[in-house]
Design a protein around this motif. Structure first.
Motif: not given
Ligand SMILES: [Zn+2]
Length: 193
Positions: A26, A23-24, A21, A55, A58
């Motif tokens: 994951g 963003s995070c 991911c 994801c 998240c």
């Molecule tokens: Zn994520």
């Protein structure tokens, strides 16, 4: 056909849990498709429906084949790749730029970024090659950081071709990198860290 190949690859990466991911970091799993879009190719326009991933951590969703990589930059990736190959072979950026009809500063920027990211690029493409071809032997050192990165891209592209059929190596490289082969932001390289 290229669309098919890309789709197979994305499926393989999704199923292997190999996409992280943005963003995070994951793990992304399959999550439908994004809307259709027009891709500008060397032989005309065509439609593509990029895969979407979600994801598991998240729950954010992401289009897996970035619009930038596959439309505006699609024609360019082969040009950039040619510049990288010439540079690793010892040609200066000014000569490369003149030959490709590109601005010297632009070519220098590509090459500089490739040098900066060489270790991450080598690690990512070596990983891709092993995912695509689990029986792959060790990737031998090519003599320098950038040469090793270039070799890893070539090995991954060959593994991809063995698995999915013929394709342009740099286009494969773009897909395998999620379209961020030479991204300016380090965060785009979340897959490589
Ligand atoms: Zn994520």
């Amino acid at each position: 056909m290229i669309v098919c190949g890309e789709r197979s690859l994305v499926e393989a990466e999704l199923l292997a849990g190999g996409l992280s991911c943005p963003s995070c970091r994951g793990v992304l799993g399959p999550w439908g498709h994004a809307r259709e879009r027009v891709l500008r190719g060397l032989v005309g326009d065509r439609l593509l429906r990029p895969r979407r991933g979600r994801c598991r951590a998240c729950l954010g969703t992401h289009v897996l084949l970035s619009h930038v990589a596959l439309s505006r930059r699609q024609d360019e990736v082969a040009v950039i790749g040619t510049a990288i190959e010439a540079s690793v072979a010892g040609e200066g950026y000014r000569r490369i730029a003149a030959r490709l009809g590109a601005y010297a500063d632009t070519v220098r920027g590509w090459l500089r970024r490739f040098v900066e990211r060489a270790d991450q690029i080598r690690a990512h493409f070596t990983w891709c090659a092993v995912v695509l071809d689990p029986e792959l032997g060790p990737v031998l050192p090519a003599g320098s950081g950038v040469a090793d990165a270039l070799e890893a891209i070539a090995v991954a592209a060959r593994a991809w071709v063995l698995r999915f059929g013929p394709g342009d190596p740099w286009r494969i490289a773009s897909v395998l990198s999620g379209g961020v082969l030479l991204a300016t932001r380090a965060s785009a390289y979340s897959w490589a860290t």
